[in-house]
Design a protein around this motif. Structure first.
Motif, PDB file in Angstrom:
ATOM      1  N   PRO A   1     -27.872  45.441  47.827  1.00 48.93           N
ATOM      2  CA  PRO A   1     -29.242  44.991  47.535  1.00 48.93           C
ATOM      3  C   PRO A   1     -29.288  43.742  46.646  1.00 48.93           C
ATOM      4  O   PRO A   1     -30.225  42.952  46.741  1.00 48.93           O
ATOM      5  N   GLU A   2     -28.268  43.542  45.826  1.00 47.73           N
ATOM      6  CA  GLU A   2     -28.227  42.370  44.952  1.00 47.73           C
ATOM      7  C   GLU A   2     -28.142  41.067  45.748  1.00 47.73           C
ATOM      8  O   GLU A   2     -28.577  40.020  45.281  1.00 47.73           O
ATOM      9  N   LEU A   3     -27.569  41.137  46.960  1.00 47.61           N
ATOM     10  CA  LEU A   3     -27.467  39.928  47.786  1.00 47.61           C
ATOM     11  C   LEU A   3     -28.843  39.372  48.154  1.00 47.61           C
ATOM     12  O   LEU A   3     -28.986  38.170  48.359  1.00 47.61           O
ATOM     13  N   LEU A   4     -29.844  40.244  48.247  1.00 48.48           N
ATOM     14  CA  LEU A   4     -31.186  39.781  48.609  1.00 48.48           C
ATOM     15  C   LEU A   4     -31.769  38.848  47.565  1.00 48.48           C
ATOM     16  O   LEU A   4     -32.666  38.058  47.870  1.00 48.48           O
ATOM     17  N   ASP A   5     -31.278  38.918  46.334  1.00 48.73           N
ATOM     18  CA  ASP A   5     -31.804  38.089  45.260  1.00 48.73           C
ATOM     19  C   ASP A   5     -30.813  37.043  44.758  1.00 48.73           C
ATOM     20  O   ASP A   5     -31.076  36.362  43.770  1.00 48.73           O
ATOM     21  N   LYS A   6     -29.700  36.906  45.441  1.00 48.28           N
ATOM     22  CA  LYS A   6     -28.724  35.896  45.050  1.00 48.28           C
ATOM     23  C   LYS A   6     -29.219  34.536  45.530  1.00 48.28           C
ATOM     24  O   LYS A   6     -29.580  34.374  46.687  1.00 48.28           O
TER      25      LYS A   6
ATOM     26  N   ILE B   1     -32.895  35.531  50.003  1.00 46.44           N
ATOM     27  CA  ILE B   1     -33.284  36.251  51.215  1.00 46.44           C
ATOM     28  C   ILE B   1     -34.596  36.985  50.978  1.00 46.44           C
ATOM     29  O   ILE B   1     -35.492  36.966  51.827  1.00 46.44           O
ATOM     30  N   ARG B   2     -34.738  37.636  49.828  1.00 44.92           N
ATOM     31  CA  ARG B   2     -35.968  38.399  49.558  1.00 44.92           C
ATOM     32  C   ARG B   2     -37.189  37.493  49.540  1.00 44.92           C
ATOM     33  O   ARG B   2     -38.237  37.852  50.085  1.00 44.92           O
ATOM     34  N   LEU B   3     -37.074  36.306  48.946  1.00 46.79           N
ATOM     35  CA  LEU B   3     -38.221  35.385  48.940  1.00 46.79           C
ATOM     36  C   LEU B   3     -38.560  34.913  50.353  1.00 46.79           C
ATOM     37  O   LEU B   3     -39.734  34.713  50.680  1.00 46.79           O
ATOM     38  N   THR B   4     -37.553  34.768  51.192  1.00 42.60           N
ATOM     39  CA  THR B   4     -37.809  34.399  52.594  1.00 42.60           C
ATOM     40  C   THR B   4     -38.517  35.545  53.313  1.00 42.60           C
ATOM     41  O   THR B   4     -39.473  35.327  54.065  1.00 42.60           O
ATOM     42  N   LEU B   5     -38.072  36.777  53.071  1.00 44.43           N
ATOM     43  CA  LEU B   5     -38.738  37.947  53.658  1.00 44.43           C
ATOM     44  C   LEU B   5     -40.185  38.056  53.176  1.00 44.43           C
ATOM     45  O   LEU B   5     -41.087  38.381  53.956  1.00 44.43           O
ATOM     46  N   LEU B   6     -40.412  37.804  51.888  1.00 44.54           N
ATOM     47  CA  LEU B   6     -41.785  37.837  51.365  1.00 44.54           C
ATOM     48  C   LEU B   6     -42.652  36.770  52.027  1.00 44.54           C
ATOM     49  O   LEU B   6     -43.832  37.010  52.309  1.00 44.54           O
ATOM     50  N   HIS B   7     -42.072  35.606  52.293  1.00 45.90           N
ATOM     51  CA  HIS B   7     -42.819  34.560  53.008  1.00 45.90           C
ATOM     52  C   HIS B   7     -43.149  35.015  54.427  1.00 45.90           C
ATOM     53  O   HIS B   7     -44.273  34.803  54.908  1.00 45.90           O
ATOM     54  N   ILE B   8     -42.198  35.654  55.099  1.00 44.20           N
ATOM     55  CA  ILE B   8     -42.466  36.189  56.439  1.00 44.20           C
ATOM     56  C   ILE B   8     -43.628  37.178  56.368  1.00 44.20           C
ATOM     57  O   ILE B   8     -44.559  37.116  57.174  1.00 44.20           O
ATOM     58  N   LEU B   9     -43.586  38.086  55.413  1.00 45.55           N
ATOM     59  CA  LEU B   9     -44.664  39.072  55.262  1.00 45.55           C
ATOM     60  C   LEU B   9     -46.007  38.396  55.012  1.00 45.55           C
ATOM     61  O   LEU B   9     -47.015  38.762  55.624  1.00 45.55           O
TER      62      LEU B   9
ATOM     63  N   ILE C   1     -32.664  33.140  57.157  1.00 45.94           N
ATOM     64  CA  ILE C   1     -32.016  34.275  56.478  1.00 45.94           C
ATOM     65  C   ILE C   1     -30.559  34.385  56.916  1.00 45.94           C
ATOM     66  O   ILE C   1     -29.668  34.631  56.087  1.00 45.94           O
ATOM     67  N   ILE C   2     -30.291  34.181  58.182  1.00 46.06           N
ATOM     68  CA  ILE C   2     -28.915  34.219  58.678  1.00 46.06           C
ATOM     69  C   ILE C   2     -28.097  33.105  58.020  1.00 46.06           C
ATOM     70  O   ILE C   2     -26.951  33.318  57.594  1.00 46.06           O
ATOM     71  N   THR C   3     -28.699  31.917  57.891  1.00 42.18           N
ATOM     72  CA  THR C   3     -28.002  30.795  57.266  1.00 42.18           C
ATOM     73  C   THR C   3     -27.741  31.068  55.787  1.00 42.18           C
ATOM     74  O   THR C   3     -26.642  30.791  55.282  1.00 42.18           O
ATOM     75  N   VAL C   4     -28.720  31.616  55.084  1.00 38.18           N
ATOM     76  CA  VAL C   4     -28.521  31.992  53.682  1.00 38.18           C
ATOM     77  C   VAL C   4     -27.413  33.042  53.599  1.00 38.18           C
ATOM     78  O   VAL C   4     -26.543  32.973  52.728  1.00 38.18           O
ATOM     79  N   GLY C   5     -27.447  34.004  54.500  1.00 41.42           N
ATOM     80  CA  GLY C   5     -26.400  35.022  54.531  1.00 41.42           C
ATOM     81  C   GLY C   5     -25.020  34.406  54.699  1.00 41.42           C
ATOM     82  O   GLY C   5     -24.066  34.819  54.038  1.00 41.42           O
ATOM     83  N   ARG C   6     -24.903  33.410  55.556  1.00 39.85           N
ATOM     84  CA  ARG C   6     -23.607  32.720  55.736  1.00 39.85           C
ATOM     85  C   ARG C   6     -23.160  32.078  54.426  1.00 39.85           C
ATOM     86  O   ARG C   6     -21.991  32.137  54.076  1.00 39.85           O
ATOM     87  N   GLN C   7     -24.114  31.481  53.705  1.00 36.89           N
ATOM     88  CA  GLN C   7     -23.772  30.871  52.409  1.00 36.89           C
ATOM     89  C   GLN C   7     -23.292  31.929  51.413  1.00 36.89           C
ATOM     90  O   GLN C   7     -22.535  31.626  50.497  1.00 36.89           O
ATOM     91  N   LEU C   8     -23.736  33.164  51.601  1.00 34.83           N
ATOM     92  CA  LEU C   8     -23.337  34.268  50.711  1.00 34.83           C
ATOM     93  C   LEU C   8     -22.098  34.999  51.218  1.00 34.83           C
ATOM     94  O   LEU C   8     -21.705  36.018  50.664  1.00 34.83           O
ATOM     95  N   GLY C   9     -21.514  34.505  52.313  1.00 32.33           N
ATOM     96  CA  GLY C   9     -20.281  35.088  52.826  1.00 32.33           C
ATOM     97  C   GLY C   9     -20.459  36.134  53.907  1.00 32.33           C
ATOM     98  O   GLY C   9     -19.492  36.780  54.311  1.00 32.33           O
ATOM     99  N   LEU C  10     -21.677  36.322  54.389  1.00 25.19           N
ATOM    100  CA  LEU C  10     -21.930  37.314  55.447  1.00 25.19           C
ATOM    101  C   LEU C  10     -21.629  36.676  56.803  1.00 25.19           C
ATOM    102  O   LEU C  10     -22.232  35.677  57.167  1.00 25.19           O
ATOM    103  N   THR C  11     -20.728  37.272  57.540  1.00 24.19           N
ATOM    104  CA  THR C  11     -20.315  36.690  58.830  1.00 24.19           C
ATOM    105  C   THR C  11     -20.611  37.596  60.018  1.00 24.19           C
ATOM    106  O   THR C  11     -20.211  37.283  61.137  1.00 24.19           O
ATOM    107  N   ASP C  12     -21.312  38.684  59.782  1.00 26.48           N
ATOM    108  CA  ASP C  12     -21.540  39.655  60.853  1.00 26.48           C
ATOM    109  C   ASP C  12     -23.016  39.779  61.230  1.00 26.48           C
ATOM    110  O   ASP C  12     -23.488  40.858  61.597  1.00 26.48           O
ATOM    111  N   ALA C  13     -23.736  38.678  61.178  1.00 27.57           N
ATOM    112  CA  ALA C  13     -25.177  38.703  61.475  1.00 27.57           C
ATOM    113  C   ALA C  13     -25.432  39.178  62.904  1.00 27.57           C
ATOM    114  O   ALA C  13     -24.662  38.878  63.824  1.00 27.57           O
ATOM    115  N   PRO C  14     -26.529  39.903  63.098  1.00 28.06           N
ATOM    116  CA  PRO C  14     -26.858  40.388  64.439  1.00 28.06           C
ATOM    117  C   PRO C  14     -27.447  39.276  65.308  1.00 28.06           C
ATOM    118  O   PRO C  14     -27.959  38.280  64.804  1.00 28.06           O
TER     119      PRO C  14
END
Length: 172
Positions: free
Chosen positions: A41-46, A55-63, A147-160
């Protein structure tokens, strides 16, 4: 130039497409949220360098934006009722996307084609509701990509995969 009325086949095709796109939006948002729930969950606010720093601020913008456009097509007053903690933000993205599907699928064909005047501080327009619905889905798709691009910057490589065609082939 004279505009010809839409044929029954064109109206049916448009209704199918609008409904399918809102179902796609729900599926893609749910797919993204389920993926994010497997992460810390900490990754959402990194913070990273992006148009929205987390990521969380992007999700809030989507909402916020989905809620705004739903209020436009529904004629209901817009209110921001998003939760602040990461878990409630993730849940609300799916819940709100489901409400959009339910509302759009309940709209009569005439309402989907009716024009709605929008006046806000940034622009004025008077388009058919189906244009606003497609904009809502397209806008959300854009930010899912961020969000996928931000995730890549955070080291996430398994995006759906959340492409529209993938939804049509495997997501339904």
């Amino acid at each position: 130039m004279m505009t010809m009325p839409a044929t029954e086949k064109e109206v049916n095709s448009m209704l199918y497409l609008i409904n399918n796109f809102t179902r796609y939006n729900l599926w893609a948002n749910a797919t993204l949220v389920h993926w994010l729930k497997t992460k810390s969950p900490e990754l959402l606010d990194k913070e990273v360098t992006s148009s929205f720093p987390t990521i969380r601020l992007t999700l809030l913008h989507i909402l916020k934006t989905q809620g705004y456009w739903l209020s436009v097509i529904s004629g209901e007053e817009y209110s921001e009722n998003q939760g602040a903690d990461p878990e409630s933000v993730l849940s609300e993205v799916i819940d709100q996307s489901a409400r959009i599907v339910e509302f759009v699928e309940s709209m009569p064909a005439e309402s989907i084609q009716d024009e709605t005047m929008v006046i806000n501080p940034w622009f004025e327009c008077n388009f058919p509701n189906f244009e606003y619905i497609l904009h809502l889905v397209n806008h959300t798709t854009y930010h899912r990509g961020q969000i996928i691009t931000v995730g890549r910057q955070l080291g996430l490589t398994d995006a759906p995969i959340t492409d529209y065609n993938f939804f049509n082939v495997r997501g339904k």
